[in-house]
Motif scaffolding. Structure first.
Motif, PDB file in Angstrom:
ATOM      1  N   GLU A  48       0.825  -1.221   0.000  1.00 52.71           N
ATOM      2  CA  GLU A  48       0.000   0.000   0.000  1.00 52.71           C
ATOM      3  C   GLU A  48       0.858   1.269   0.000  1.00 52.71           C
ATOM      4  OE1 GLU A  48      -3.416   0.482   0.062  1.00 52.71           O
ATOM      5  OE2 GLU A  48      -3.687  -1.698  -0.140  1.00 52.71           O
ATOM      6  N   GLY A  49       0.445   2.247  -0.764  1.00 57.43           N
ATOM      7  CA  GLY A  49       1.124   3.543  -0.723  1.00 57.43           C
ATOM      8  C   GLY A  49       2.367   3.633  -1.591  1.00 57.43           C
ATOM      9  N   SER A  50       2.716   2.521  -2.270  1.00 56.00           N
ATOM     10  CA  SER A  50       3.943   2.559  -3.075  1.00 56.00           C
ATOM     11  C   SER A  50       3.654   2.869  -4.543  1.00 56.00           C
ATOM     12  CB  SER A  50       4.670   1.219  -2.966  1.00 56.00           C
ATOM     13  OG  SER A  50       3.879   0.206  -3.547  1.00 56.00           O
ATOM     14  N   GLU A  51       2.394   3.186  -4.864  1.00 57.39           N
ATOM     15  CA  GLU A  51       2.017   3.402  -6.262  1.00 57.39           C
ATOM     16  C   GLU A  51       2.721   4.617  -6.862  1.00 57.39           C
ATOM     17  OE1 GLU A  51      -0.126   3.114  -3.757  1.00 57.39           O
ATOM     18  OE2 GLU A  51      -1.483   1.436  -4.187  1.00 57.39           O
ATOM     19  N   GLU A  52       3.124   4.476  -8.110  1.00 55.15           N
ATOM     20  CA  GLU A  52       3.666   5.632  -8.843  1.00 55.15           C
ATOM     21  C   GLU A  52       3.225   5.531 -10.303  1.00 55.15           C
ATOM     22  OE1 GLU A  52       7.920   5.492  -9.799  1.00 55.15           O
ATOM     23  OE2 GLU A  52       8.025   3.553  -8.811  1.00 55.15           O
ATOM     24  N   ASN A  53       3.160   6.681 -10.978  1.00 55.16           N
ATOM     25  CA  ASN A  53       2.757   6.695 -12.380  1.00 55.16           C
ATOM     26  C   ASN A  53       3.977   6.822 -13.290  1.00 55.16           C
ATOM     27  OD1 ASN A  53       0.123   6.485 -11.625  1.00 55.16           O
ATOM     28  ND2 ASN A  53      -0.368   8.650 -11.958  1.00 55.16           N
ATOM     29  N   ILE A  54       3.962   6.099 -14.375  1.00 54.25           N
ATOM     30  CA  ILE A  54       5.027   6.209 -15.375  1.00 54.25           C
ATOM     31  C   ILE A  54       4.360   6.576 -16.702  1.00 54.25           C
ATOM     32  CG2 ILE A  54       6.839   4.978 -16.619  1.00 54.25           C
ATOM     33  CD1 ILE A  54       7.173   3.150 -14.257  1.00 54.25           C
ATOM     34  N   ALA A  55       4.810   7.668 -17.309  1.00 53.56           N
ATOM     35  CA  ALA A  55       4.214   8.108 -18.578  1.00 53.56           C
ATOM     36  C   ALA A  55       4.824   7.313 -19.734  1.00 53.56           C
ATOM     37  CB  ALA A  55       4.457   9.598 -18.776  1.00 53.56           C
ATOM     38  N   VAL A  56       3.964   6.680 -20.528  1.00 52.06           N
ATOM     39  CA  VAL A  56       4.401   5.953 -21.733  1.00 52.06           C
ATOM     40  C   VAL A  56       3.339   6.148 -22.817  1.00 52.06           C
ATOM     41  CG1 VAL A  56       5.763   4.159 -20.579  1.00 52.06           C
ATOM     42  CG2 VAL A  56       3.313   3.815 -20.886  1.00 52.06           C
ATOM     43  N   ASP A  57       3.716   5.916 -24.077  1.00 50.50           N
ATOM     44  CA  ASP A  57       2.687   6.012 -25.118  1.00 50.50           C
ATOM     45  C   ASP A  57       2.295   4.643 -25.682  1.00 50.50           C
ATOM     46  OD1 ASP A  57       4.969   5.629 -26.589  1.00 50.50           O
ATOM     47  OD2 ASP A  57       4.670   7.328 -27.953  1.00 50.50           O
ATOM     48  N   PHE A  58       2.952   3.586 -25.198  1.00 48.75           N
ATOM     49  CA  PHE A  58       2.441   2.247 -25.531  1.00 48.75           C
ATOM     50  C   PHE A  58       2.804   1.256 -24.423  1.00 48.75           C
ATOM     51  CE2 PHE A  58       6.751   1.746 -27.051  1.00 48.75           C
ATOM     52  CZ  PHE A  58       7.021   0.382 -26.995  1.00 48.75           C
ATOM     53  N   VAL A  59       2.058   0.166 -24.371  1.00 51.02           N
ATOM     54  CA  VAL A  59       2.270  -0.871 -23.361  1.00 51.02           C
ATOM     55  C   VAL A  59       2.213  -2.216 -24.068  1.00 51.02           C
ATOM     56  CG1 VAL A  59       1.258  -2.011 -21.343  1.00 51.02           C
ATOM     57  CG2 VAL A  59       1.232   0.483 -21.494  1.00 51.02           C
ATOM     58  N   CYS A  60       3.153  -3.109 -23.737  1.00 51.03           N
ATOM     59  CA  CYS A  60       3.102  -4.458 -24.308  1.00 51.03           C
ATOM     60  C   CYS A  60       2.729  -5.448 -23.221  1.00 51.03           C
ATOM     61  CB  CYS A  60       4.458  -4.867 -24.868  1.00 51.03           C
ATOM     62  SG  CYS A  60       4.928  -3.921 -26.295  1.00 51.03           S
ATOM     63  N   ILE A  61       1.895  -6.393 -23.560  1.00 50.10           N
ATOM     64  CA  ILE A  61       1.525  -7.444 -22.629  1.00 50.10           C
ATOM     65  C   ILE A  61       2.128  -8.758 -23.110  1.00 50.10           C
ATOM     66  CG2 ILE A  61      -0.403  -8.802 -21.734  1.00 50.10           C
ATOM     67  CD1 ILE A  61      -2.031  -6.289 -21.596  1.00 50.10           C
ATOM     68  N   ALA A  62       2.875  -9.404 -22.218  1.00 46.46           N
ATOM     69  CA  ALA A  62       3.532 -10.662 -22.565  1.00 46.46           C
ATOM     70  C   ALA A  62       3.003 -11.760 -21.659  1.00 46.46           C
ATOM     71  CB  ALA A  62       5.055 -10.524 -22.427  1.00 46.46           C
ATOM     72  N   GLY A  63       1.981 -12.450 -22.119  1.00 45.33           N
ATOM     73  CA  GLY A  63       1.339 -13.477 -21.296  1.00 45.33           C
ATOM     74  C   GLY A  63       1.794 -14.887 -21.624  1.00 45.33           C
ATOM     75  N   GLY A  64       2.770 -15.010 -22.511  1.00 48.98           N
ATOM     76  CA  GLY A  64       3.240 -16.344 -22.893  1.00 48.98           C
ATOM     77  C   GLY A  64       2.497 -16.894 -24.099  1.00 48.98           C
ATOM     78  N   LEU A  65       3.008 -17.993 -24.637  1.00 50.77           N
ATOM     79  CA  LEU A  65       2.473 -18.554 -25.881  1.00 50.77           C
ATOM     80  C   LEU A  65       1.744 -19.869 -25.622  1.00 50.77           C
ATOM     81  CD1 LEU A  65       5.660 -18.103 -28.125  1.00 50.77           C
ATOM     82  CD2 LEU A  65       3.725 -16.533 -27.887  1.00 50.77           C
ATOM     83  N   TYR A  66       0.743 -20.159 -26.445  1.00 51.69           N
ATOM     84  CA  TYR A  66       0.100 -21.471 -26.404  1.00 51.69           C
ATOM     85  C   TYR A  66      -0.126 -21.963 -27.835  1.00 51.69           C
ATOM     86  CZ  TYR A  66      -4.298 -18.992 -27.389  1.00 51.69           C
ATOM     87  OH  TYR A  66      -5.275 -18.220 -27.958  1.00 51.69           O
ATOM     88  N   PRO A  67      -0.186 -23.278 -28.029  1.00 48.02           N
ATOM     89  CA  PRO A  67      -0.350 -23.815 -29.384  1.00 48.02           C
ATOM     90  C   PRO A  67      -1.690 -23.402 -29.989  1.00 48.02           C
ATOM     91  CG  PRO A  67       0.368 -25.524 -27.858  1.00 48.02           C
ATOM     92  CD  PRO A  67      -0.012 -24.350 -27.024  1.00 48.02           C
ATOM     93  N   LEU A  68      -1.673 -22.945 -31.240  1.00 51.18           N
ATOM     94  CA  LEU A  68      -2.894 -22.534 -31.938  1.00 51.18           C
ATOM     95  C   LEU A  68      -3.439 -23.756 -32.668  1.00 51.18           C
ATOM     96  CD1 LEU A  68      -4.636 -20.047 -32.577  1.00 51.18           C
ATOM     97  CD2 LEU A  68      -3.299 -19.737 -34.643  1.00 51.18           C
ATOM     98  N   ALA A  69      -4.388 -24.431 -32.029  1.00 53.88           N
ATOM     99  CA  ALA A  69      -4.743 -25.771 -32.506  1.00 53.88           C
ATOM    100  C   ALA A  69      -6.220 -25.943 -32.842  1.00 53.88           C
ATOM    101  CB  ALA A  69      -4.321 -26.800 -31.462  1.00 53.88           C
ATOM    102  N   GLU A  70      -6.940 -24.822 -33.006  1.00 53.02           N
ATOM    103  CA  GLU A  70      -8.390 -24.935 -33.230  1.00 53.02           C
ATOM    104  C   GLU A  70      -8.739 -25.820 -34.422  1.00 53.02           C
ATOM    105  OE1 GLU A  70      -7.513 -21.353 -33.105  1.00 53.02           O
ATOM    106  OE2 GLU A  70      -8.832 -20.505 -31.541  1.00 53.02           O
TER     107      GLU A  70
END
Ligand SMILES: Cc1cc2nc3c(=O)[nH]c(=O)nc-3n(C[C@H](O)[C@H](O)[C@H](O)COP(=O)(O)OP(=O)(O)OC[C@H]3O[C@@H](n4cnc5c(N)ncnc54)[C@H](O)[C@@H]3O)c2cc1C
Ligand code: FES
Lengths: 407, 112
Positions: free
Chosen positions: A268-290
């Motif tokens: 709690e209380g350690s929050e800070e803001n960082i200004a950026v113009d893009f964000v990448c999300i890296a959630g890992g890969l899974y086989p595309l098997a549909e």
């Protein structure tokens, strides 16, 4: 009529196409993307011998070789359904309908998303999206970004972004919730990070990988992990900070980040803001098997391979007659392994098509695949070998109760 | 400042490509022929490709490789086309999808 249709023009599909064509088969490759190469296109890294692995050049080489051998390409052609009619496969696309006796699915992998407040804002994208934009289309995803998720892929792509002159504020963890779970747990992340240590010119991570073989040391490692992170290629890696929210009125303006305990709880209380113009999300890969699921092929969940994979054997055959799989659809690994699997699949298909004396070639190709895996520079899961063994065991068990039409 | 990576330390200089014009929501822009529409828009600093059908919130590319359908726009009148999979052509008319006049549906209360 084709002898073989290959869905996917990544390293697996292209190598299989080349192999089949060399054996005299008629081959068509279908891909929804505008360029051949699949996820190989975006790859760019320095190999241990100092040379650069340039995915664009590698893709061009494979594509040219396939074209020279007479392989037909159908790009910008999404496949939305496949069906078996009598002994023929019918492949439905946005453009035309194809038929074939042998079908190879080489559809690769997809990225798992990590839902975080604000993640639908324009400017938030998957880490792979940023890789393709930068290396393939040569457009920066933005001027300054932040990467959520610390893993092999995000570390590698952070470096690629840096190479192209994109400023990266840091790599940080996602906030712990039911979904992010392991990817938000500093100790588990450190564990996986140790496997990219050879890519990191950071003494902390390098030293750490030697020292932190057991859990006690890992606990210590996270505890003593510097509050301000360590740097890889001059980019801070924050194992002790998590992103709480991505903010912005209409588009990304920044992220709120907070310190976390070694268990992943927000302080709690350690929050800070960082200004950026893009964000990448890296959630890992899974086989595309549909597409494989549409055929009735059995699936197994194997964590080391990245999730649900269609049942297959070492020769890249599935229990469904005339259906083959190769590349990341069978488990998440690097491009060289995918290509090696493509070669195996190509030989299996040639064998099924009545080409003789391929047994030695097949055996060699399977061995080559195993060797490529052993020497792989990028390993997405440290226990991938045991995952491969498990799917082979599942196959053998399946054969006990079912008959499979081989060749 | 341009987002185009004209000089890359490993990949070298950007190869010369044909510049073409296209419109996005009635405004004219320039891009390179056969680059992806998503890339051409981003190079023009356009990140918002549409507004969500129901909430009206802004959306842009997410996966960049055809998996997520977040980048759907209308091209020359055809709706729901993925910008990340579409090669740019000269004179393309690109339009954003917007919020639809959805009737009030009260599914939230029972769902949450
Ligand atoms: C975003 C991302 C980044 C990656 N980065 C790296 C990296 O830096 N280094 C590394 O070693 N590995 C990386 N990988 C792992 C990568 O999957 C392998 O290196 C390798 O490219 C897998 O080869 P493949 O032939 O199995 O599939 P891919 O290379 O993924 O090719 C699959 C092809 O199938 C096509 N396709 C899929 N479904 C359909 C359909 N329904 N209709 C038509 N076409 C379809 C796709 O358009 C694609 O071109 C990455 C993976 C992803 C998803
Ligand atoms: S950005 Fe995901 S489909 Fe285009």
């Amino acid at each position: 009529m084709n002898n073989v249709i290959i869905i996917g023009s990544g390293p697996a599909g292209l190598t299989a196409a080349i192999t089949c064509a060399q054996k005299g088969l008629e081959v068509s490759v279908i891909d929804e993307y505008m360029k051949p190469g699949g996820r190989l296109l975006g790859q760019l890294y320095e190999q241990p011998d100092g040379s650069w692995w340039n995915g664009i050049n590698e893709s061009k080489k494979l594509f040219q070789q396939a074209v020279n051998l007479g392989v037909q390409f159908y790009l910008e052609t999404p496949v939305f359904n496949i069906e078996k009619k009598d002994s023929l496969w019918v492949v439905y696309t946005d453009k035309e309908t194809f038929q074939t006796t042998n079908l190879l699915l080489a559809t690769g992998a997809a990225e798992a998303p990590v839902p975080i407040p604000g993640w639908t804002l324009p400017g938030v994208m998957s880490i792979g999206a940023a890789q393709i934009m930068t290396n393939v289309h040569r457009v920066k995803p933005g001027n300054r970004g932040l990467i959520i998720g610390i893993n092999v892929l995000s570390s590698a792509i952070a470096m690629e972004l840096k190479l192209a002159g994109v400023d990266i504020a840091c790599l940080a963890l996602p906030k712990n919730n039911q979904i992010t779970h392991e990817s938000a747990h500093p100790k588990k992340v450190l564990d996986s990070l140790l496997h990219v240590a050879h890519m990191a010119p950071s003494t902390f991570v390098k030293l750490g990988s030697k020292l932190m073989k057991n859990n006690f040391m890992k606990e210590l490692g996270v505890t003593f992990y510097p509050r301000n992170g360590v740097k890889m290629w001059d980019i801070p890696i924050q194992l002790k900070k998590a992103v709480i929210e991505i903010y912005g009125e209409q588009e990304v303006e920044g992220v709120t980040i907070a310190s976390i305990s070694s268990k992943g709880e927000v302080i709690e209380g350690s929050e800070e803001n960082i200004a950026v113009d893009f964000v990448c999300i890296a959630g890992g890969l899974y086989p595309l098997a549909e597409l494989a699921a549409l055929t009735g092929c059995p699936f197994h969940y194997i964590e080391e391979l990245g999730g649900y994979v269609p049942l297959h054997n070492e020769q890249m055959m599935t229990p469904v007659e005339g259906l083959f799989v190769a590349g990341n659809i069978t488990g998440i690994e690097g491009a060289k392994v995918a290509a090696a699997q493509g070669k195996i699949a190509g030989l299996s298909i040639a064998k099924r098509s009545g080409k003789h004396q391929l047994d030695e070639d097949l055996k060699d190709a399977v061995q080559q695949g195993a060797d490529t895996r052993k020497n792989a520079y990028i390993q997405f899961h440290p226990e991938v070998d045991s995952g491969r063994r498990r799917i082979q065991e599942e196959w053998e068990e399946y054969l006990v109760n079912n008959t499979v039409q081989f060749f | 400042m341009t987002l185009r990576v004209t000089d890359h330390p490993i990949l070298g200089k950007l190869e010369k490509k044909k510049a073409v014009t296209f419109t996005f929501n009635d405004k004219q822009y320039t891009g390179y022929e056969d680059e992806s529409l998503a890339a051409a828009l981003l190079a023009n600093e356009i990140r918002t490709l549409r507004h969500h059908e129901e909430s009206g919130s802004s959306r842009g590319i997410y996966c960049n490789i055809g998996h997520c359908f977040e980048c759907r726009v209308s091209i020359n009148g055809k709706q729901g086309v993925r910008a990340c999979l579409t090669p740019l052509k000269g004179n393309m008319i690109v339009e954003s999808h917007g919020k639809l006049p959805t009737p009030v549906r009260d599914w939230r209360s029972s769902d949450e």
